[in-house]
Enzyme design. Sequence first.
Site, short mmCIF file in Angstrom:
data_model
loop_
_atom_site.label_atom_id
_atom_site.label_comp_id
_atom_site.label_asym_id
_atom_site.label_seq_id
_atom_site.Cartn_x
_atom_site.Cartn_y
_atom_site.Cartn_z
N ARG A 122 42.91 32.54 79.71
CA ARG A 122 44.24 33.12 79.59
C ARG A 122 44.38 34.39 80.41
O ARG A 122 45.36 34.60 81.09
CB ARG A 122 44.53 33.41 78.11
CG ARG A 122 45.83 34.17 77.87
CD ARG A 122 46.24 34.09 76.42
NE ARG A 122 46.45 32.71 76.04
CZ ARG A 122 46.03 32.18 74.89
NH1 ARG A 122 45.36 32.91 74.04
NH2 ARG A 122 46.25 30.92 74.61
N TYR A 123 43.41 35.28 80.30
CA TYR A 123 43.46 36.54 81.03
C TYR A 123 42.77 36.38 82.39
O TYR A 123 41.91 35.51 82.56
CB TYR A 123 42.77 37.63 80.23
CG TYR A 123 43.43 37.91 78.89
CD1 TYR A 123 44.57 38.69 78.81
CD2 TYR A 123 42.90 37.38 77.72
CE1 TYR A 123 45.18 38.95 77.59
CE2 TYR A 123 43.51 37.62 76.49
CZ TYR A 123 44.64 38.40 76.43
OH TYR A 123 45.24 38.64 75.22
N ARG A 126 38.57 36.93 82.29
CA ARG A 126 37.70 36.56 81.18
C ARG A 126 38.14 35.24 80.55
O ARG A 126 39.30 34.86 80.64
CB ARG A 126 37.68 37.66 80.10
CG ARG A 126 39.04 38.13 79.64
CD ARG A 126 38.96 39.57 79.16
NE ARG A 126 40.19 40.10 78.61
CZ ARG A 126 41.15 40.64 79.34
NH1 ARG A 126 41.04 40.68 80.67
NH2 ARG A 126 42.23 41.15 78.79
N CYS A 135 31.60 26.64 60.86
CA CYS A 135 31.42 27.99 60.33
C CYS A 135 30.61 27.93 59.04
O CYS A 135 30.59 26.90 58.35
CB CYS A 135 32.76 28.64 60.03
SG CYS A 135 33.75 29.02 61.49
N CYS A 139 37.32 30.37 56.45
CA CYS A 139 38.24 31.43 56.04
C CYS A 139 39.63 30.84 55.89
O CYS A 139 40.10 30.10 56.76
CB CYS A 139 38.25 32.56 57.06
SG CYS A 139 36.62 33.30 57.35
N CYS A 142 42.20 31.35 58.86
CA CYS A 142 41.71 31.02 60.19
C CYS A 142 42.84 30.52 61.09
O CYS A 142 43.61 29.63 60.72
CB CYS A 142 40.62 29.95 60.11
SG CYS A 142 39.91 29.54 61.72
N ARG A 144 42.30 28.85 63.76
CA ARG A 144 41.86 27.59 64.35
C ARG A 144 41.57 26.54 63.29
O ARG A 144 40.59 25.80 63.36
CB ARG A 144 40.62 27.81 65.22
CG ARG A 144 40.86 28.71 66.41
CD ARG A 144 39.64 28.81 67.32
NE ARG A 144 39.91 29.83 68.33
CZ ARG A 144 39.05 30.78 68.69
NH1 ARG A 144 37.86 30.84 68.11
NH2 ARG A 144 39.36 31.65 69.62
N ASP A 303 48.32 35.41 62.51
CA ASP A 303 48.93 34.46 63.44
C ASP A 303 49.89 33.50 62.74
O ASP A 303 49.87 33.35 61.51
CB ASP A 303 47.85 33.64 64.16
CG ASP A 303 47.08 34.48 65.17
OD1 ASP A 303 47.67 35.41 65.74
OD2 ASP A 303 45.88 34.20 65.38
N ASP A 340 48.89 38.76 68.59
CA ASP A 340 48.50 37.75 69.57
C ASP A 340 49.72 36.86 69.77
O ASP A 340 50.06 36.05 68.91
CB ASP A 340 47.30 36.94 69.07
CG ASP A 340 46.35 36.57 70.20
OD1 ASP A 340 46.82 36.53 71.36
OD2 ASP A 340 45.17 36.30 69.94
N LYS A 347 47.29 39.27 73.67
CA LYS A 347 47.35 40.35 72.68
C LYS A 347 48.30 41.46 73.16
O LYS A 347 48.11 42.00 74.24
CB LYS A 347 45.96 40.91 72.42
CG LYS A 347 44.98 39.87 71.90
CD LYS A 347 43.58 40.42 71.82
CE LYS A 347 42.59 39.33 71.53
NZ LYS A 347 42.44 38.37 72.68
#
Length: 438
Positions: A122-123, A126, A135, A139, A142, A144, A303, A340, A347
Site C-alpha cells: 500500500r505504501y 514498505r 493466532c 481477538c 480483529c 482480519r 476498523d 486506518d 493510516k
Amino acid sequence: MSIYTPNQKSIAESIQPDSGMQDWKNWHWQLRRTIKDIKTFEEVLGISFTPEERRQLEMTAEKFPIAITPYYASLIDRENWRDDPVFRQAFPSVNELITENWEMSDPLSEDIDSPAECITHRYPDRVLFHVSNMCAMYCRHCTRKRKVGDRDFIPDRDTLEKGLAYIRKTPEVRDVLISGGDPLMLTDSAIEWILDELSAIEHVEVIRIGTRMPVVLPYRVTEELAELLGSYPNLWLNTHFNHPREITDSSAAALRRLTSAGVPLGNQSVLLAGVNDCPYIMKKLVQKLVSNRVRPYYLYQCDLSEGLSHFRTPVGKGIEIIEALRGHTSGFAVPVYVIDAPGGGGKIPVSPNYVVSWSTNKVILRNYEGVICSYKEPDSYEPVFCDRNCETCSLVLNVTGEENPAAIGIERLMADYDDKITLVPEDTERLRRRNDDG
C-alpha cells in the site's frame, strides 16, 4: 519459586488435574489446551450462561470461532466477568452478528492491494507480509476476521516464496512488516528461514514483526526465540497491549527477554468501547508500557470490520484521550492516534488542534494547559530551490547514491521541481461535464 496465581491454579486443575507450573509455562501445553467452545469456557472459569445466552453465543461462535489461551483466560475477573476488559476482548458477543451497512469483511482493502500471494503493498517503500493466519487467541476486535482461524489458508513454503519473490523484484521496498494471524505461531526454524530470506535481500533495510504473543501467551517468548530475534540487527517487534491489566509478571518477563536480547519494542493499541475508552486507563497503559521499555506507537480507531460496531467509539473519544496524554505524561509515551482509512487509504493521524491561528510571520499556538503563545517566524527566510537531484546538491546533507522516487500526493504539490498545482479526484461531475462537452 514460581507458583500459580489462584485463577491459574483453578484453570490448570480444571483442564488437567495433575498439571504443574512447568506445564502451565509451556507454550505448547497452552496451545493444546486452548479454549475453543462455550461449554469448556464455562467449566474452566466456573461461570454459566442462561440457555438463551448460550444459544446466541453458539450462533456467534459458528461465524467467528473461539480461541482463548488458558493464560489469557486466567486474567479475567471472575467476580465481574461481564464487564471485564479481558473477557470482552476474548469471548464472543452476540453483537458480533450485527452487521451495519457500512461494515466490510475487508475494510482496509488488503486483498485488493495484494500484488502477490501473502503480500499487501500500500505504501511506497514498505509491504505487509502475511506469513500465518493462525493466532494463539482470536481477538473479538480483529480487523482480519475473514482470515483468522481459516485452517484452509495456512501458507506453505512455496506460497511464502511467491511473496518473497515479489519483495526481491521490487527494489523500492525497504521495510517489511511480517504479520498474520500471528507470525510467532510458526516454529523457531520457520521464523528463522523467513528472517534469513528477507535479510538476504539487499534493499530490505528494516524487518518488523507484529505479534500479540507477549499479551495472550507470553511463554511463547522463550530465551531461544528472543536470542534468535535479537540476532537480526534490523529487526523491530510491535506488540498489542490494550489494557494495563494485560501487563502481568509473565508478560513483563517476556518483554524483558526481548529487550535484553536487543530487540526494540513498540505497541499498537486499538481504542475499544468498554475496554480502554478512558483517559485514565490509557494513561496507565502507556506508562506501564514505557516502564517495560515498550514505546507506544499507534492508538487505532476501531476498523469498520464486520460485527465490530459495539467496539467502536466516536473519534472525539480518541482525541480526548490524546488531549489527556500530551503534556500530562512523557512525550515518548504518547501514541499517534490514527484512523486506518476504509478502502485502503492507509493510516491517517488525528489529533487535537494545537495551532490556534497563523499569519504571514506568526503562528499562534496553545499548550496542554490552554496557555496561548505566539511563535515568530523568520522575516527573511530564503528557501533553497530543490530539483530533487541529490547527486548535484551542494548542501551538507548530500545523499549521493540514494534513489529518490518521484513525489506523489500532497508532497508533489509542495515540491519546487514539479508544476502540478491540483489533485483532482477521478470521475467528478465537473470532469464528466467536460468530457460530455468535448
